[in-house]
Design a protein around this motif. Structure first.
Motif, PDB file in Angstrom:
ATOM      1  N   ILE A  61      -5.097  -6.550   2.146  1.00 14.27           N
ATOM      2  CA  ILE A  61      -4.778  -5.693   3.285  1.00 14.27           C
ATOM      3  C   ILE A  61      -5.366  -6.334   4.528  1.00 14.27           C
ATOM      4  N   VAL A  62      -4.643  -6.207   5.631  1.00 14.65           N
ATOM      5  CA  VAL A  62      -5.087  -6.734   6.910  1.00 14.65           C
ATOM      6  C   VAL A  62      -4.966  -5.627   7.933  1.00 14.65           C
ATOM      7  N   LEU A  63      -6.037  -5.403   8.699  1.00 12.13           N
ATOM      8  CA  LEU A  63      -5.983  -4.417   9.782  1.00 12.13           C
ATOM      9  C   LEU A  63      -5.001  -4.926  10.821  1.00 12.13           C
ATOM     10  N   PHE A  64      -3.893  -4.218  10.991  1.00 12.17           N
ATOM     11  CA  PHE A  64      -2.849  -4.683  11.884  1.00 12.17           C
ATOM     12  C   PHE A  64      -3.142  -4.259  13.315  1.00 12.17           C
ATOM     13  N   PHE A  65      -3.331  -2.969  13.547  1.00 10.86           N
ATOM     14  CA  PHE A  65      -3.805  -2.502  14.839  1.00 10.86           C
ATOM     15  C   PHE A  65      -4.288  -1.074  14.702  1.00 10.86           C
ATOM     16  N   VAL A  66      -5.100  -0.657  15.666  1.00 11.30           N
ATOM     17  CA  VAL A  66      -5.696   0.680  15.654  1.00 11.30           C
ATOM     18  C   VAL A  66      -5.175   1.455  16.843  1.00 11.30           C
ATOM     19  N   LEU A  67      -4.721   2.662  16.600  1.00 12.15           N
ATOM     20  CA  LEU A  67      -4.217   3.495  17.675  1.00 12.15           C
ATOM     21  C   LEU A  67      -5.363   4.342  18.227  1.00 12.15           C
ATOM     22  N   TYR A 106      -2.167  -0.826   8.641  1.00 10.92           N
ATOM     23  CA  TYR A 106      -2.540  -1.962   7.802  1.00 10.92           C
ATOM     24  C   TYR A 106      -1.290  -2.704   7.347  1.00 10.92           C
ATOM     25  N   GLN A 107      -1.395  -4.026   7.363  1.00 14.56           N
ATOM     26  CA  GLN A 107      -0.385  -4.837   6.692  1.00 14.56           C
ATOM     27  C   GLN A 107      -0.861  -5.108   5.275  1.00 14.56           C
ATOM     28  N   ILE A 108       0.017  -4.911   4.297  1.00 14.63           N
ATOM     29  CA  ILE A 108      -0.340  -5.034   2.889  1.00 14.63           C
ATOM     30  C   ILE A 108       0.493  -6.131   2.243  1.00 14.63           C
ATOM     31  N   THR A 109      -0.172  -7.017   1.541  1.00 14.99           N
ATOM     32  CA  THR A 109       0.500  -8.066   0.783  1.00 14.99           C
ATOM     33  C   THR A 109       0.202  -7.873  -0.696  1.00 14.99           C
ATOM     34  N   VAL A 110       1.243  -7.850  -1.522  1.00 18.49           N
ATOM     35  CA  VAL A 110       1.072  -7.715  -2.971  1.00 18.49           C
ATOM     36  C   VAL A 110       1.681  -8.930  -3.648  1.00 18.49           C
ATOM     37  N   THR A 111       1.208  -9.214  -4.847  1.00 13.10           N
ATOM     38  CA  THR A 111       1.703 -10.385  -5.570  1.00 13.10           C
ATOM     39  C   THR A 111       2.505 -10.031  -6.818  1.00 13.10           C
ATOM     40  N   ASP A 112       2.466  -8.756  -7.219  1.00 15.28           N
ATOM     41  CA  ASP A 112       3.230  -8.387  -8.408  1.00 15.28           C
ATOM     42  C   ASP A 112       3.629  -6.918  -8.341  1.00 15.28           C
ATOM     43  N   LYS A 113       4.409  -6.494  -9.301  1.00 18.99           N
ATOM     44  CA  LYS A 113       4.940  -5.136  -9.330  1.00 18.99           C
ATOM     45  C   LYS A 113       3.832  -4.104  -9.488  1.00 18.99           C
ATOM     46  N   GLN A 114       2.809  -4.428 -10.290  1.00 24.98           N
ATOM     47  CA  GLN A 114       1.726  -3.479 -10.532  1.00 24.98           C
ATOM     48  C   GLN A 114       0.983  -3.144  -9.239  1.00 24.98           C
ATOM     49  N   GLN A 115       0.757  -4.158  -8.411  1.00 28.52           N
ATOM     50  CA  GLN A 115       0.081  -3.905  -7.151  1.00 28.52           C
ATOM     51  C   GLN A 115       0.950  -3.073  -6.214  1.00 28.52           C
ATOM     52  N   VAL A 140       4.042   5.369   4.896  1.00 24.08           N
ATOM     53  CA  VAL A 140       4.434   3.989   4.642  1.00 24.08           C
ATOM     54  C   VAL A 140       5.603   3.634   5.556  1.00 24.08           C
ATOM     55  N   TRP A 141       5.359   2.701   6.464  1.00 18.98           N
ATOM     56  CA  TRP A 141       6.401   2.271   7.388  1.00 18.98           C
ATOM     57  C   TRP A 141       7.326   1.241   6.734  1.00 18.98           C
ATOM     58  N   LEU A 142       6.750   0.408   5.889  1.00 17.32           N
ATOM     59  CA  LEU A 142       7.531  -0.617   5.197  1.00 17.32           C
ATOM     60  C   LEU A 142       6.896  -0.849   3.839  1.00 17.32           C
ATOM     61  N   TYR A 143       7.672  -0.668   2.774  1.00 19.36           N
ATOM     62  CA  TYR A 143       7.129  -0.810   1.432  1.00 19.36           C
ATOM     63  C   TYR A 143       6.895  -2.284   1.093  1.00 19.36           C
ATOM     64  N   ALA A 144       5.743  -2.532   0.472  1.00 22.00           N
ATOM     65  CA  ALA A 144       5.372  -3.901   0.122  1.00 22.00           C
ATOM     66  C   ALA A 144       6.061  -4.333  -1.162  1.00 22.00           C
ATOM     67  N   ALA A 145       6.445  -5.593  -1.194  1.00 24.44           N
ATOM     68  CA  ALA A 145       6.995  -6.241  -2.380  1.00 24.44           C
ATOM     69  C   ALA A 145       6.410  -7.638  -2.443  1.00 24.44           C
ATOM     70  N   PRO A 146       6.463  -8.303  -3.590  1.00 22.31           N
ATOM     71  CA  PRO A 146       5.866  -9.644  -3.690  1.00 22.31           C
ATOM     72  C   PRO A 146       6.344 -10.626  -2.634  1.00 22.31           C
ATOM     73  N   THR A 147       7.530 -10.403  -2.076  1.00 22.39           N
ATOM     74  CA  THR A 147       8.059 -11.327  -1.066  1.00 22.39           C
ATOM     75  C   THR A 147       8.048 -10.751   0.340  1.00 22.39           C
ATOM     76  N   ILE A 148       7.649  -9.483   0.471  1.00 18.28           N
ATOM     77  CA  ILE A 148       7.705  -8.814   1.772  1.00 18.28           C
ATOM     78  C   ILE A 148       6.415  -8.039   2.008  1.00 18.28           C
ATOM     79  N   PRO A 149       5.639  -8.351   3.057  1.00 17.61           N
ATOM     80  CA  PRO A 149       4.461  -7.544   3.381  1.00 17.61           C
ATOM     81  C   PRO A 149       4.861  -6.139   3.783  1.00 17.61           C
ATOM     82  N   GLY A 150       4.018  -5.177   3.460  1.00 17.23           N
ATOM     83  CA  GLY A 150       4.276  -3.799   3.835  1.00 17.23           C
ATOM     84  C   GLY A 150       3.418  -3.361   4.998  1.00 17.23           C
ATOM     85  N   LEU A 151       3.768  -2.235   5.594  1.00 15.76           N
ATOM     86  CA  LEU A 151       2.998  -1.644   6.682  1.00 15.76           C
ATOM     87  C   LEU A 151       2.721  -0.190   6.349  1.00 15.76           C
TER      88      LEU A 151
END
Length: 345
Positions: free
Chosen positions: A4-10, A28-37, A52-63
């Motif tokens: 997880i990376v702190l993306f910005f604070v409101l 937060y920006q979230i990066t996962v490497t597998d389905k379980q995560q 959840v603004w954008l769901y995370a997938a192994p190829t796509i960071p989430g927000l």
């Protein structure tokens, strides 16, 4: 690895719809490497009532938008599957309000780490903390009222409030008050005491939270085409030679791509190069044990020597400022990957 990376604070309030206020929310920006995560993130969405603004997938960071009161719990929940062994690098700009040219440096770094990723190992193997505007009130004031305003905008330093603001880079708790001013109207006024200002307190909190992994700290300023290191009393840290050599490599990387019209970077201890200084963020960070801590002085506007007009920004130079400084930062980051304190355990 789960990341997880702190993306910005409101920290400001705004309304998207009636009665919806997002004061203190964190993205937060979230990066996962597998389905379980990824499934773990979905679980937290319901448990913590996350947006959840954008769901995370192994190829796509989430927000993920996290309410302020849930931030600590969210971080603790993901820490159990996160990687806390990676080194941390922190970049910071605009501690001094008028030094606008420093902002492209941190924004360019964000672009290279989040959008236009060309050095994947620096993303995968380092946790980055980037604070683009360390003095938001002063920065806004320099846009709306006085272009050359330097300090923050705190009040209560005189009975009449005639003199406003503290030089935030004299407000940190290392040799506080020795070579700064106790006169509130001075541009170098250090404040009522160490860490008296919310801005320096915020930086301290970030640094202390990550101090055991923080390996490299850049406080970007303008101007002078120089990379400075501590301490401000002229005494070198125990690893002074290493600090100097890494700074030389960073400077050489910038010189290799800078505009020919700009001078080559120089490197040196701040006290031996300029004068004794006290209460700087750089010295504080170095003093708590972070191996590499620097003040990075950007080139002056059109190579001027004037302390005010040298902080102006040539529009044509904005992108170049980010690009050339990032080339230097990458050299420091690669040194961290090879020589992190974690590697020695």
């Amino acid at each position: 690895m789960f990341k997880i990376v702190l993306f910005f604070v409101l920290y400001f309030s705004f309304s998207i719809a009636k009665h919806e206020h997002y004061d203190g929310y964190v993205v937060y920006q979230i990066t996962v490497t597998d389905k379980q995560q990824a499934e773990r993130v979905y679980t937290l969405e319901n448990e913590l009532l996350l947006d959840v603004w954008l769901y995370a997938a192994p190829t796509i960071p989430g927000l993920v938008l996290v309410p302020g009161p849930m931030r600590e719990r969210f971080q603790s929940e993901v820490a159990a599957i996160g990687d806390t062994n990676k080194p941390v690098i922190m970049l910071q700009s605009l501690l001094h309000a008028r030094e606008w040219v420093t902002l492209p440096v941190t924004l360019y770094a964000i672009e290279k780490l989040v959008i236009d990723i060309t050095d994947k190992n620096l993303v995968d193997n380092i946790d980055w903390i980037i604070l683009p505007i360390a003095n938001p009130d002063g920065y806004e004031f320099s846009h709306e009222h006085l272009r050359f305003w330097r300090k923050n905008r705190s009040t209560g330093h005189t009975i009449t409030n005639l003199c406003v603001g503290v030089d935030l880079n004299r407000n940190f708790g290392y040799n506080f008050g020795l070579w700064s001013s106790d006169i509130a109207c001075s541009e170098a006024y250090h404040g009522k005491g160490p860490f008296s200002e919310p801005e320096s307190q915020a930086v301290r909190s970030i640094v202390l939270e990550h101090s055991n992994r923080l390996e490299l700290y850049f406080d970007v300023h303008s101007h002078g085409s120089i990379i400075l290191y501590g301490y401000g009393d002229g005494i070198l840290p125990p690893n002074g030679l290493t600090i100097h050599l890494v700074a030389v490599r960073i400077a050489q990387a910038i010189d290799a791509v800078k505009w020919p019209s700009k001078p080559n970077y120089s490197v040196g201890n701040i006290a031996l190069t300029f004068a004794n200084v006290s209460g700087t963020a750089m010295d504080y960070v170095q003093g708590i044990g972070v191996p590499l801590s620097y003040i990075h002085e950007m080139p002056a506007h059109r190579n001027e020597n004037n302390s005010l007009t040298g902080t102006l920004v040539d529009p044509d130079y904005i992108e170049q400022a980010g690009y050339e400084t990032w080339e230097g930062i990458k050299v420091g980051a690669r040194w961290v990957l090879e020589n992190s304190r974690r590697n020695k355990h």
